[in-house]
Design an enzyme around this catalytic site. Structure first.
Site, mmCIF file in Angstrom:
data_model
loop_
_atom_site.group_PDB
_atom_site.id
_atom_site.type_symbol
_atom_site.label_atom_id
_atom_site.label_comp_id
_atom_site.label_asym_id
_atom_site.label_seq_id
_atom_site.Cartn_x
_atom_site.Cartn_y
_atom_site.Cartn_z
ATOM 1 N N GLU A 21 -6.275 -9.183 3.556
ATOM 2 C CA GLU A 21 -5.475 -8.234 4.953
ATOM 3 C C GLU A 21 -5.322 -9.839 5.950
ATOM 4 O O GLU A 21 -6.629 -9.147 6.429
ATOM 5 C CB GLU A 21 -6.180 -7.026 4.797
ATOM 6 C CG GLU A 21 -5.900 -5.865 3.436
ATOM 7 C CD GLU A 21 -5.969 -4.259 4.810
ATOM 8 O OE1 GLU A 21 -5.776 -4.049 5.434
ATOM 9 O OE2 GLU A 21 -6.646 -3.429 3.385
ATOM 10 N N GLN A 45 1.869 -6.527 5.775
ATOM 11 C CA GLN A 45 2.046 -5.691 3.773
ATOM 12 C C GLN A 45 3.665 -5.649 3.877
ATOM 13 O O GLN A 45 4.413 -6.725 5.044
ATOM 14 C CB GLN A 45 2.100 -4.304 4.075
ATOM 15 C CG GLN A 45 0.513 -3.790 4.345
ATOM 16 C CD GLN A 45 -0.204 -2.668 3.393
ATOM 17 O OE1 GLN A 45 1.127 -2.354 3.062
ATOM 18 N NE2 GLN A 45 -0.986 -2.205 3.797
ATOM 19 N N TYR A 51 -6.986 -8.660 11.527
ATOM 20 C CA TYR A 51 -5.521 -8.468 12.257
ATOM 21 C C TYR A 51 -5.781 -9.140 13.501
ATOM 22 O O TYR A 51 -6.920 -9.135 14.537
ATOM 23 C CB TYR A 51 -4.844 -6.956 12.217
ATOM 24 C CG TYR A 51 -5.047 -6.515 10.992
ATOM 25 C CD1 TYR A 51 -3.501 -6.783 10.444
ATOM 26 C CD2 TYR A 51 -6.158 -6.071 9.966
ATOM 27 C CE1 TYR A 51 -3.512 -5.973 8.996
ATOM 28 C CE2 TYR A 51 -5.973 -5.298 8.604
ATOM 29 C CZ TYR A 51 -4.194 -5.457 8.476
ATOM 30 O OH TYR A 51 -3.980 -5.000 7.665
ATOM 31 N N ASN A 96 -12.518 -0.728 -1.141
ATOM 32 C CA ASN A 96 -11.728 -1.470 0.418
ATOM 33 C C ASN A 96 -12.426 -1.544 1.476
ATOM 34 O O ASN A 96 -13.019 -0.209 1.702
ATOM 35 C CB ASN A 96 -10.256 -1.260 -0.273
ATOM 36 C CG ASN A 96 -9.333 -1.119 1.389
ATOM 37 O OD1 ASN A 96 -8.958 -2.615 1.923
ATOM 38 N ND2 ASN A 96 -9.837 -0.379 2.314
ATOM 39 N N GLU A 97 -12.440 -1.934 2.223
ATOM 40 C CA GLU A 97 -13.525 -2.116 3.962
ATOM 41 C C GLU A 97 -14.553 -0.484 3.820
ATOM 42 O O GLU A 97 -14.110 0.161 3.946
ATOM 43 C CB GLU A 97 -12.107 -1.238 4.877
ATOM 44 C CG GLU A 97 -11.156 -2.685 5.032
ATOM 45 C CD GLU A 97 -10.305 -2.390 6.032
ATOM 46 O OE1 GLU A 97 -10.175 -1.265 7.225
ATOM 47 O OE2 GLU A 97 -10.113 -2.887 6.444
ATOM 48 N N GLU A 113 0.686 -1.160 -0.276
ATOM 49 C CA GLU A 113 -0.388 0.122 -0.061
ATOM 50 C C GLU A 113 0.947 1.274 -0.224
ATOM 51 O O GLU A 113 1.956 1.709 0.208
ATOM 52 C CB GLU A 113 -0.577 -0.193 1.226
ATOM 53 C CG GLU A 113 -1.396 1.658 1.761
ATOM 54 C CD GLU A 113 -2.528 0.940 2.346
ATOM 55 O OE1 GLU A 113 -2.484 0.048 3.300
ATOM 56 O OE2 GLU A 113 -4.029 2.118 2.441
HETATM 57 O O1 AHR Z 1 -2.991 -2.956 6.221
HETATM 58 C C1 AHR Z 1 -3.697 -1.037 6.815
HETATM 59 C C2 AHR Z 1 -5.280 -1.061 6.810
HETATM 60 O O2 AHR Z 1 -5.660 -1.845 7.810
HETATM 61 C C3 AHR Z 1 -5.464 -1.103 4.689
HETATM 62 O O3 AHR Z 1 -5.094 0.327 4.784
HETATM 63 C C4 AHR Z 1 -6.916 -1.336 5.655
HETATM 64 O O4 AHR Z 1 -7.157 -1.467 4.604
HETATM 65 C C5 AHR Z 1 -6.787 -1.856 7.065
HETATM 66 O O5 AHR Z 1 -7.550 -0.783 7.803
#
Ligand code: AHR
Length: 490
Positions: free
Chosen positions: A294, A343, A238, A171-172, A24
């Protein structure tokens, strides 16, 4: 502890795209981490730094997602083409408020993919973009013939269209991608994707913006309203040991935080199973894939660094998170067809870290390298009888495992010992083949906070695991505490 593997019982192919990466416009992922520019003193190939390129090439990265993340929904691709000196300088409002000079745009990303021999996965802008803008981007990249966008691409130096398969429509969109409700996004998705065209024989695989973690209603609504229009639905999850607001230190964490991290990483399994159950209702043939684009361990930034840059160290804990999560993806290969760890460079759970002209490989890098034998291999039956560990009343297994067979018949079993204190001895009953040799590599370390530094970049690297014995199809192996291992059987 016992494992049974049956090499004759196929569980389908493990899609190599599970080993995808994500890059990103965030912090030092693109700029400094990958792109230094052609005039940099750091050795580079057309502006991409050679040390990072060389390390990443060894991973056989199958697919690379770009340009975000949250950045995707405020990225306007036309700002990033044409002569670099004329490109618009804008503010990266989402990530640190720094200047984005757009020097890394579509042509540079496609060149990076070529150099890495990886497939591009482009994420389009729904949140602040238009249908026309998205449609024209696809035309610019993939149309072979006379058209305003194809002509423009040629004027910018690229005659042939690129091959582009994977395209994300937003995205999101429940958050940074527009704070939408699922009904609204489902309608927008249907509309935007209509104009994401297949030109010539370029066939686009369309990925809809999926749920945040356990937002099962989002999955239900998207699948109910848009299944025929999508090939994949994304999922983001995450591991934040202390929760999103106070994630916890990447290095100076407690034993309890180790345990919570393992338990939270293991939660990926429940998420996949529950989202898949909803998907099964609308797509029993499993045509639509779950794309975990992600994932990773996300902690507080390194002290003294820009909070918007998400730069963090990577310890043996991260090796375990990577190993056990990849095992989960393997074991759900019926629905999970792609995943992109967040990432690739210098951001969150990165493969490599850079500091000026120095670069190091993280423990996570070594797991991806060790596990690449599973890419496009045939998953085989594995049953494990493991002790359960527990933290805050929640259980997780001490050992995580998955197994696959390569086209040449070699069997690879990946094993993670999540326990930070105890070694574990495993007996593996290998059925369906006459095993004549077994050997293993291991990634481990003495202390749970151990990590590679620029001064000591090879503190954690894969080593040979010595205590592997094979006797009449029965393998015995002792996994050290905090270890990720791959056992090869021939
Ligand atoms: O990976 C960091 C961020 O986490 C990304 O930009 C977003 O899609 C997510 O919230």
């Amino acid at each position: 502890m016992k494992i049974v593997v049956n090499t004759d019982v196929s569980k389908g192919i493990i899609n190599k795209n599970i080993y995808g990466q994500f890059s990103e416009h965030l912090g030092r992922c693109i700029y400094e981490g990958l792109w230094v520019g052609e005039d940099s003193a750091i050795p580079n190939t057309n502006g991409i730094r050679n040390d990072v390129l060389g390390a990443l090439k060894e991973l056989d990265i199958p697919v690379l997602r770009w340009p975000g993340g949250c950045f995707a929904d405020e990225y306007h691709w036309k700002d990033g083409i044409g002569p670099r000196e004329n490109r618009k300088r804008m503010v990266n409002t989402h990530w640190g408020g720094v200047v984005e000079n757009n020097h890394f745009g579509t042509h540079e990303f496609m060149m990076l993919c070529d150099l890495l021999e990886t497939e591009p996965y482009i994420n389009g802008n729904v949140g602040s973009g238009t249908v026309q803008e998205m449609s024209e981007w696809v035309e610019y990249m993939t149309f072979d013939g006379e058209s305003p966008m194809a002509n423009w691409r040629q004027e910018n130096g690229r005659k042939e269209p690129w091959k582009l398969t994977y395209f994300g429509v937003g995205n999101e969109n429940w958050g940074c991608g527009g704070n939408m409700r699922p009904q609204y996004y489902a309608d927008l998705y249907r509309r935007f994707q209509t104009y994401v065209r297949d030109y010539g024989d370029n066939k686009i695989y369309k990925i809809a913006g999926g749920p945040n973690v356990d937002d099962y209603n989002w999955t239900e609504v998207l699948m109910r309203e848009a299944t025929p229009f999508m090939d994949g639905l994304s999922l983001h999850y995450y591991v934040h040991p202390g929760g999103f607001e106070n994630k916890g230190s990447a290095v100076n964490f407690s034993e309890k935080e180790w345990e919570i991290s393992m338990q939270k990483a293991y939660y990926m399994e429940e998420l996949i199973e529950r989202h898949s159950t909803i998907m099964d209702k609308y797509d029993p043939e499993k045509r639509v894939a779950l794309i975990v684009d992600e994932w990773g361990g996300w902690y507080d930034v390194e002290p003294g660094t820009n909070p918007g840059f998400l730069y963090q160290q990577n310890t043996i804990r991260d090796a375990l998170i990577a190993g056990l999560t990849l095992n989960i993806f393997h074991n759900h290969n019926d629905r999970v067809q792609m995943a992109n760890i967040a990432q690739m460079v210098n951001v969150i759970q990165a493969m490599v870290l850079t500091e000026a002209d120095k670069m190091l490989r993280t423990p996570t890098y070594h797991v991806f390298h060790m596990y690449k034998v599973h890419q496009d291999a045939e998953r085989i039956y594995l049953d494990i009888d493991t002790k359960m560990l527990e933290v805050d009343g929640k259980e997780y297994p001490q050992v995580s495992a998955s197994a696959s067979k390569t086209a040449t018949g070699e069997v690879n079993i990946s094993l993670c010992n999540l326990d930070k204190n105890e070694d574990v001895t495993l007996t593996i009953d290998v059925r369906g083949m006459n095993a004549s040799a077994a050997s293993a590599e291991v990634i481990t370390s003495e202390n749970m906070r151990d990590h590679n530094t620029f001064e000591n970049p090879d503190k954690i690297t894969p080593k040979k695991l010595n205590n592997v014995t094979l006797d009449q199809g029965l393998i015995t192996v002792t996994l050290p505490k905090m270890a990720v291992s791959t056992l090869k059987i021939k």
